[in-house]
Write an enzyme that holds these catalytic residues in place. Sequence first.
Site, short mmCIF file in Angstrom:
data_model
loop_
_atom_site.label_atom_id
_atom_site.label_comp_id
_atom_site.label_asym_id
_atom_site.label_seq_id
_atom_site.Cartn_x
_atom_site.Cartn_y
_atom_site.Cartn_z
CB VAL A 1 -0.95 0.05 1.22
CG1 VAL A 1 -2.04 -0.99 1.13
CG2 VAL A 1 -0.20 -0.08 2.53
CB SER A 2 0.77 4.44 -1.76
OG SER A 2 -0.56 4.88 -1.64
CB SER A 3 2.47 6.98 2.66
OG SER A 3 2.75 7.81 1.57
CG ASP B 1 -4.84 2.76 -0.54
OD1 ASP B 1 -5.61 2.66 0.41
OD2 ASP B 1 -4.68 1.87 -1.38
CG LEU C 1 6.26 1.02 -0.62
CD1 LEU C 1 6.21 0.38 -1.98
CD2 LEU C 1 7.65 0.94 -0.07
#
Length: 199
Positions: free
Chosen positions: A12-14, A16, A41
Amino acid sequence: MEKKKMYGYIRVSSRDQNEARQVIALKNYGISDSDMYLDKLSGKDFDRPSYKRMLKNLRQGDVVVVKSIDRLGRNYEEIIEQWNIITREKKSDIVVMDMPLLDTRKGKDLIGTLISDIVLQLLSYVAQTERENIRQRQAEGIRAAKERGTKFGRKRIEMPPEFRCLSERWKKGEISSREAGQKLGISYQTFLRNVKNCL
């Protein structure tokens, strides 16, 4: 003979931060918590420590399960590269839950491999194109909003009437920025920023 393992990979991105959907899907697939690897990330930093640890642990015949194809990489080239590392170098299998056709345990013959490769390339391309379209739509939306006069960023704090007098005293060295900020009920950074804006 060593038992083959099944690993789940979650990315997951920071922006989301909600990994719950991927975790639940992998648990329902039969993967234990101890065999799940999670990376959170930011958009600019794609160093994936958990993914690298998982790759180190992978043995021939093990299986990597992901919820969707774009968990493997940021773009078309990266997804293909990671797919090849797992399936060709590590000789492990991949299961993409959202796309049953992408299960390398099935169709190990030449035709099965060919179909899997074609579907992979097509889906990787679609995933990348969709991301680029989203970015373009966001940029167009921001541009249209700016043209309508919408302001972005933090709302400017209105300074009380005493600000001008205190900023003059600060310029003369009669008062510190902290003291001025305290008298105005704001931080000294906000005080200094507003003094700078008035120069």
